[in-house]
Write a protein that holds these residues in place. Structure first.
Motif, PDB file in Angstrom:
ATOM      1  N   LEU A  29       1.818  13.094   1.593  1.00  0.00           N
ATOM      2  CA  LEU A  29       1.712  11.961   0.671  1.00  0.00           C
ATOM      3  C   LEU A  29       2.135  10.632   1.299  1.00  0.00           C
ATOM      4  O   LEU A  29       1.712   9.573   0.825  1.00  0.00           O
ATOM      5  CB  LEU A  29       2.558  12.235  -0.579  1.00  0.00           C
ATOM      6  N   VAL A  30       2.962  10.669   2.340  1.00  0.00           N
ATOM      7  CA  VAL A  30       3.404   9.395   2.938  1.00  0.00           C
ATOM      8  C   VAL A  30       2.787   9.137   4.304  1.00  0.00           C
ATOM      9  O   VAL A  30       3.011   8.073   4.881  1.00  0.00           O
ATOM     10  CB  VAL A  30       4.950   9.342   3.060  1.00  0.00           C
ATOM     11  N   PRO A  48       2.315   4.455   2.344  1.00  0.00           N
ATOM     12  CA  PRO A  48       1.983   3.920   1.019  1.00  0.00           C
ATOM     13  C   PRO A  48       3.184   3.292   0.337  1.00  0.00           C
ATOM     14  O   PRO A  48       3.023   2.464  -0.570  1.00  0.00           O
ATOM     15  CB  PRO A  48       1.484   5.158   0.252  1.00  0.00           C
ATOM     16  N   LEU A  55       6.998   3.912  -5.960  1.00  0.00           N
ATOM     17  CA  LEU A  55       6.881   5.339  -5.657  1.00  0.00           C
ATOM     18  C   LEU A  55       8.118   5.891  -4.951  1.00  0.00           C
ATOM     19  O   LEU A  55       8.190   7.088  -4.686  1.00  0.00           O
ATOM     20  CB  LEU A  55       5.649   5.596  -4.781  1.00  0.00           C
ATOM     21  N   GLY A 309      -8.268   7.462  -0.029  1.00  0.00           N
ATOM     22  CA  GLY A 309      -7.179   8.418   0.035  1.00  0.00           C
ATOM     23  C   GLY A 309      -7.082   9.146   1.346  1.00  0.00           C
ATOM     24  O   GLY A 309      -6.191   9.991   1.521  1.00  0.00           O
ATOM     25  N   PRO A 314      -3.473   2.300   2.280  1.00  0.00           N
ATOM     26  CA  PRO A 314      -2.724   3.028   1.242  1.00  0.00           C
ATOM     27  C   PRO A 314      -2.176   2.116   0.146  1.00  0.00           C
ATOM     28  O   PRO A 314      -0.963   2.010  -0.057  1.00  0.00           O
ATOM     29  CB  PRO A 314      -1.601   3.691   2.033  1.00  0.00           C
ATOM     30  N   TRP A 318      -4.580   4.532  -4.070  1.00  0.00           N
ATOM     31  CA  TRP A 318      -4.617   5.421  -2.907  1.00  0.00           C
ATOM     32  C   TRP A 318      -3.916   6.749  -3.179  1.00  0.00           C
ATOM     33  O   TRP A 318      -4.405   7.807  -2.798  1.00  0.00           O
ATOM     34  CB  TRP A 318      -3.957   4.734  -1.706  1.00  0.00           C
ATOM     35  N   VAL A 319      -2.749   6.710  -3.831  1.00  0.00           N
ATOM     36  CA  VAL A 319      -1.976   7.932  -4.060  1.00  0.00           C
ATOM     37  C   VAL A 319      -2.782   8.929  -4.895  1.00  0.00           C
ATOM     38  O   VAL A 319      -2.799  10.132  -4.604  1.00  0.00           O
ATOM     39  CB  VAL A 319      -0.638   7.612  -4.742  1.00  0.00           C
ATOM     40  N   ARG A 322      -5.346  10.397  -2.670  1.00  0.00           N
ATOM     41  CA  ARG A 322      -4.743  11.316  -1.703  1.00  0.00           C
ATOM     42  C   ARG A 322      -4.429  12.658  -2.372  1.00  0.00           C
ATOM     43  O   ARG A 322      -4.629  13.717  -1.770  1.00  0.00           O
ATOM     44  CB  ARG A 322      -3.482  10.698  -1.104  1.00  0.00           C
TER      45      ARG A 322
END
Length: 348
Positions: A29-30, A48, A55, A309, A314, A318-319, A322
């Motif tokens: 995720l990062v 991101p 986040l 994604g 990011p 984007w999250v 992803r």
């Protein structure tokens, strides 16, 4: 008092499984790999969290290295003495990873891949090895750490915590490279020692609320009053990274997680499933190859330009994009684990 001859603790297996899953999902995720709109073969890494600071709380959820080292300390105490066999179990998977990626990186250079592309590939593949190195150091020091816990009990963690505090106080003045490296295993010895204390009967369920409260209160003070970064992982532009080397905030998170485990341990005893056992058998393989799985999905995405994604900036949604790619990465990781774990077993 518990002894090394007791049966395997399935709740520790569950902790290790959660820790590995947290690291994998957190990295996926990062770890944003962004392609240049004018040259899609030129890749670079971004976070991101630079674009969406809101986040940051999620990073504390997925930063589970404290649980990993806690489970490792417990296992080191319960494990029968066979250091040579244990080292082979660690070294063989790393050698296989190197045998695959060293020629691959050389091939990237041979075909003229941009420097930024090679840099992001090397960074993603080798990043997990830093924590494996800390694990090897702590494994080698396990006999001495067991004796320390035998004399002092769980309060043995106060010594490394003091060194972490001193390191945090000196960050603004700049830390020597050798000190930063040395502090990685020193800091992670805090949860490792707590794992030893649990296996040795020096830590119990009644200590859970105290550890959890100390971790929660300490983390809250460090973030709100102490000016520590809001993210549990490194973000470019932050004052420093809570993992480079691990800070008091990272230790507070580890104590909160371990305290929560101790309070829930009796409920977990009968809930460990086959999937947990399977993940524990393949934990090291999953840990070493999860970033490779992400890179393979990313490289495949180059054929479509800059899929949201996967290869775009990011920011924005984007999250969410992803998250939609995570099942694809999981399928690729499952295939890699199936192939290389079988080969690791044959090689050992």
């Amino acid at each position: 008092m518990t002894t090394a001859t007791q049966t395997r603790d399935t709740t520790i297996d569950a902790v290790r499984a959660v820790a590995v899953a947290g690291v994998v999902l957190g990295h996926w995720l990062v770890s944003a790999v962004v392609s240049d709109p004018h040259d899609t073969s030129a890749l670079h890494g971004e976070s991101p969290l630079q674009h969406a600071s809101y986040l940051a709380p999620a990073s504390w959820l997925f930063q589970t290295l404290g649980l990993f080292f806690f489970a490792s300390g417990f296992a080191a105490t319960r494990r029968s003495p066979s250091p040579g066999k244990h080292r082979r179990r660690l070294v063989v998977p790393v050698l296989i990873l190197a045998a695959v990626w060293l020629p691959a990186i050389a091939a990237l250079r041979a075909v003229g891949a941009p420097d930024s592309t090679r840099h992001v590939v090397v960074s993603l593949v080798t990043h997990p090895l830093w924590f494996l190195a800390a694990y090897l150091v702590l494994t080698a020091a396990a006999p001495a750490l067991k004796r320390l816990v035998g004399r002092a009990g769980a309060p043995a963690v106060l010594a490394p915590l003091l060194l972490v505090a001193i390191t945090d106080a000196a960050r603004d003045g700049g830390l020597p490279g050798w000190w930063r490296l040395a502090m990685v295993p020193v800091a992670w010895s805090v949860p490792y020692l707590l794992g030893i204390a649990l296996a040795d009967g020096r830590l119990s369920r009644r200590d859970g609320p105290l550890l959890a409260a100390a971790g929660l209160a300490g983390g809250a003070l460090l973030l709100t009053v102490g000016g520590y970064p809001s993210s549990a992982v490194g973000v470019p532009g932050d004052r420093f990274s809570n993992l480079d080397p691990p800070s008091l905030a990272a230790m507070s998170l580890a104590m909160l997680q371990i305290g929560g485990y101790l309070m829930l341990r009796h409920r977990l005893e009968n809930t460990a499933r086959r999937a947990v056992a399977t993940l524990n058998r393949t934990a090291l393989t999953v840990f070493l190859w999860h970033q490779t799985a992400l890179l393979l999905v990313t490289f495949a995405g180059l054929a479509a330009g800059r899929p949201p994604g996967l290869l775009d900036e990011p920011d924005g949604a984007w999250v969410l994009h992803r998250i939609a790619w995570l099942p694809v990465a999981a399928i690729v990781l499952t295939a890699l684990t199936w192939v290389f774990h079988r080969y690791e077993r044959r090689t050992r």
